[in-house]
Design an enzyme around this catalytic site. Structure first.
Site, PDB file in Angstrom:
ATOM      1  CG  HIS A  21      -1.689   1.271   1.405  1.00 46.87           C
ATOM      2  ND1 HIS A  21      -2.920   1.464   0.832  1.00 46.87           N
ATOM      3  CD2 HIS A  21      -1.400   2.411   2.090  1.00 46.87           C
ATOM      4  CE1 HIS A  21      -3.368   2.670   1.152  1.00 46.87           C
ATOM      5  NE2 HIS A  21      -2.458   3.261   1.913  1.00 46.87           N
ATOM      6  CD  GLU A  22       2.068   3.501   3.680  1.00 47.91           C
ATOM      7  OE1 GLU A  22       2.300   4.566   3.082  1.00 47.91           O
ATOM      8  OE2 GLU A  22       1.092   3.342   4.429  1.00 47.91           O
TER       9      GLU A  22
ATOM     10  CG  HIS B  69       0.591   6.282  -0.598  1.00 50.56           C
ATOM     11  ND1 HIS B  69      -0.583   6.825  -1.076  1.00 50.56           N
ATOM     12  CD2 HIS B  69       0.291   5.736   0.612  1.00 50.56           C
ATOM     13  CE1 HIS B  69      -1.558   6.622  -0.190  1.00 50.56           C
ATOM     14  NE2 HIS B  69      -1.050   5.965   0.839  1.00 50.56           N
TER      15      HIS B  69
ATOM     16  CG  HIS C 186       5.865  11.328  -5.461  1.00 55.49           C
ATOM     17  ND1 HIS C 186       7.087  11.309  -4.821  1.00 55.49           N
ATOM     18  CD2 HIS C 186       5.717  12.605  -5.917  1.00 55.49           C
ATOM     19  CE1 HIS C 186       7.626  12.501  -4.872  1.00 55.49           C
ATOM     20  NE2 HIS C 186       6.823  13.312  -5.524  1.00 55.49           N
TER      21      HIS C 186
END
Length: 232
Positions: A96-97, A100, A104
Site C-alpha cells: 500500500h505504501e 503511494h 508520486h
C-alpha cells in the site's frame, strides 16, 4: 439533542468501530505468514522496482501502524513488524505504501492536490480545537459577538481539514487498489492469500472514512451554531 447525536456521537462511535476493525484485522493477519516468506521491505521494493522507482529509500520506524510514504524526502517508512515481517498484513501495508510511491511517480492528481493542501491543513489542525473551544467559552460567559467570531474561524479551519480528508479518500483507495494488483501480478502472494490482505487494507480504509465523517459532523455542528446567530 438528536442532531448533536447524529453529527458528533455517531461519527465518534464509527471512529471507535473503525479503529477496532483495523486493530483486529491487523492483529489477526500479522500472525499469518505468507507462503513466499517475502518481507514487507522486499515486497515494497519489488512493487516500486516494477514501476521503475529506484530512488525511494525504505526505512524502519518505531511503533505499530506508523507506516507512511513521504513524497518530499522520497522515503517509505515501515514499522518494525511490517518492515521485517512476512505476514499477510505486513505485505499488504508495505505494498500500500509503495502504491503511494507509484502515485508520486506518475503524478496522480489527487495526491498532488493533497500535498498542496498539507501545510494549510497542519495549521488548521493545530488551531481548530483551541479556536472552537475559546469561542464556545466566550459565548457561555456572555461575550457572544467575540465567541461567534472565533467559531467562524474555527469553521474555516474545520472546512480545510474536511476538504483535505475528502481528497485523502481517493488517494488511499487508489494506493490500496495498486497494492492488491501488484501483490498478485508479481507473485508476492497467491490469489487465495489475498483474503488476509484485503481484510487488512479494507479495514484501514474505514479509518479514513471515519476521520472524514467526524470532521464533517463537527463542521456541520459549528455551522448550525453560527446559523443561530442570524436567527437572534
Amino acid at each position: 439533542m438528536l442532531i448533536w447525536i447524529i453529527l458528533i456521537i455517531g461519527p465518534m462511535l464509527f471512529g471507535f468501530y473503525a479503529q477496532s476493525k483495523i486493530r483486529n484485522a491487523y492483529n489477526k493477519n500479522v500472525q499469518i505468514p505468507s507462503r513466499g516468506r517475502i518481507t514487507g521491505y522486499e515486497a515494497a521494493q519489488a512493487v516500486m522496482n516494477s514501476a521503475g522507482i529506484h530512488d525511494v529509500e525504505i526505512v524502519q520506524v518505531p511503533g505499530e501502524l506508523t507506516d507512511h510514504y513521504d513524497p518530499i524526502k522520497k522515503r517509505l517508512a515501515l514499522s518494525q513488524h511490517n518492515y521485517r515481517g512476512t505476514s499477510l498484513a505486513a505485505l499488504g501495508v508495505a505494498a500500500h505504501e509503495a502504491g503511494h510511491a507509484i502515485q508520486h511517480k506518475v503524478g496522480y492528481s489527487m495526491m498532488t492536490i493533497r500535498q498542496t493542501m498539507a501545510p494549510a491543513t497542519q495549521i488548521a489542525a493545530g488551531v481548530s480545537n483551541y479556536v472552537i473551544t475559546g469561542g464556545i467559552l466566550l459565548m457561555v460567559f456572555g461575550a457572544k459577538a467575540f465567541g461567534y467570531d472565533l467559531l467562524m474561524w474555527g469553521a474555516v479551519a474545520l472546512a480545510v481539514i474536511c476538504l483535505f480528508q475528502l481528497v485523502t479518500l481517493p488517494v488511499e483507495f487508489d494506493a490500496t487498489r495498486r497494492a492488491k494488483q501488484q501483490l498478485v501480478s508479481l507473485g508476492i502472494v497467491d490469489q487465495d492469500e489475498m483474503r488476509g490482505v484485503n481484510e487488512t487494507l479494507d479495514a484501514a480504509a474505514l479509518t479514513y472514512i471515519a476521520a472524514f465523517a467526524a470532521s464533517l459532523g463537527s463542521l456541520l455542528h459549528i455551522l448550525m451554531i453560527l446559523q443561530g446567530r442570524s436567527d437572534d
